[in-house]
Design an enzyme around this catalytic site. Sequence first.
Site, PDB file in Angstrom:
ATOM      1  N   ALA A   1      -4.859  -6.927   9.633  1.00 54.57           N
ATOM      2  CA  ALA A   1      -5.381  -6.281  10.842  1.00 54.57           C
ATOM      3  C   ALA A   1      -6.387  -7.176  11.542  1.00 54.57           C
ATOM      4  O   ALA A   1      -6.372  -7.304  12.765  1.00 54.57           O
ATOM      5  CB  ALA A   1      -6.024  -4.938  10.514  1.00 54.57           C
TER       6      ALA A   1
ATOM      7  N   ARG B   1       0.817  -1.216   0.000  1.00 53.81           N
ATOM      8  CA  ARG B   1       0.000   0.000   0.000  1.00 53.81           C
ATOM      9  C   ARG B   1       0.848   1.262   0.000  1.00 53.81           C
ATOM     10  O   ARG B   1       0.511   2.236  -0.685  1.00 53.81           O
ATOM     11  CB  ARG B   1      -0.879   0.010   1.245  1.00 53.81           C
ATOM     12  CG  ARG B   1      -1.905  -1.072   1.182  1.00 53.81           C
ATOM     13  CD  ARG B   1      -2.647  -1.203   2.480  1.00 53.81           C
ATOM     14  NE  ARG B   1      -3.739  -2.155   2.294  1.00 53.81           N
ATOM     15  CZ  ARG B   1      -4.580  -2.505   3.237  1.00 53.81           C
ATOM     16  NH1 ARG B   1      -4.464  -1.982   4.446  1.00 53.81           N
ATOM     17  NH2 ARG B   1      -5.536  -3.363   2.997  1.00 53.81           N
TER      18      ARG B   1
END
Length: 455
Positions: free
Chosen positions: A438, A284
């Site tokens: 996450a 990212r």
Amino acid sequence: TEQTFDVVVVGSGGAGFSAAIEAKEAGKSVVLIEKMPAVGGNTLISGAEMNVPNNWVQEKLGIKGDSPEKMAEDTIKGGDELGDPHMIQVMTENALDAATWLKDDIKVEFLDDQLFQFGGHSYKRALIPKGHTGQEVITKFRAKADKLEIPIKLNTTAKELIQENNRITGVKAENKEGQMITYKAKNGVILTTGGFGSNVEMRKKYNEKMDESYMSTVTEGSTGDGIIMAEAVGADLTNMENIQTYPICNPKTGVISLLADTRFDGAILVNQEGKRFVEELERRDVISNAILEQTGGYTYQLWNDDINKISGTMKVHEAEYEELLKQKMIVKADTLEEAAAFFDIDIQNLKETVKKVNQYAKDGKDEEFNHRGELVSLAKGPYYIEKAAPSVHHTMGGLVINDKTEVLNKDGQPIPGLYAAGELTGVIHGSNRLGGNAITDIIVFGRIAGQEVSK
Ligand code: ADP
């Protein structure tokens, strides 16, 4: 007023629910406090895909060779070796058990025939919850918590930890009416308050680049409260400067685009000039930085209906699609010419780009950017082009915890009675969190926190 429980959990995202449910099932009295009017935090609005090596969908799809070690390697490398290898190992080794718990105990429904391969991962290993969002996860968590009769105090903001003879014995919180309530905790307090993406001052304090010019994908509750409260009782912090932007967000609102998850199934990124500029499955941070270097600081994501069929995102994110149409942030057209004209993208270059991609798709090899997944031929319309820009998404830094989720002080010693799990901890993701990590992080360590505090 004062209320006493065995365990006080602060923050009702995925980490908080995992911790509260484990503690309750271990026989403890538990209260879950949440400052917002509703539960769920960022877990609710996330895609909630969960990386799990050796999961049942991999088995069904015949994907072989994945392992906790390989996911750990990807995670360490993805974070530039700033994550703690031992803690990463704990996460990847417990991932399958955590996912099985979500499926069997919490009754979260995962798609049984599809997985995502997020950037930086060497395997398709991310389980996808029904609906492709955290709604499924949080709804089921809430139902389980209600069944276990765990009281959830909404509109209740934890302000300060209570410390007596070095031990954390509770929190002081404020309700909507401005009343202070003391929640005493006989066993301990678990902080699961999420990150600080919505706290611009705090972002700037640790990384001056992450200022007002960035919008954010996160809920307004993500203001770093748990980090600040723990720091005030001597907790150590790590990796605080590492703030992740998500590359594909609405340039007007900052909201993450889940519709654009077609990127994991062959959609390409081009610039205003109609040229690709980065591998679409890169990390990212790499994609975000590459986008910011392009004309105007944005990108266009291009895909067609063949890719829609593979990814299924158009079906599950229809509301987002309608919204983007209204805001003129996406166009659907039968021809490439028509779609490109809508955003004034250089059509000659774009055609050239698409021609090359079609060839790479056919050859199974991307000569230019070495796409690690599968490119798909864009020879056939209808086409979609979505305009996107990066926005602040995840704060990698936070509290230092050990493998029992005890919060450590600056001498590396546990602060008695204080536990933490989830985005407010800083030991897993290093410089850059990989997609789908996450949820694994918050569920694995949320559960450990709930179990450990109950001992
Ligand atoms: P994680 O992914 O680590 O579980 P989330 O962002 O999903 O984190 O959830 C964190 C939750 O904690 C959010 O619902 C947020 O509103 C809540 N929260 C943040 N600060 C406080 C606070 N001071 N008191 C109570 N709840 C808080």
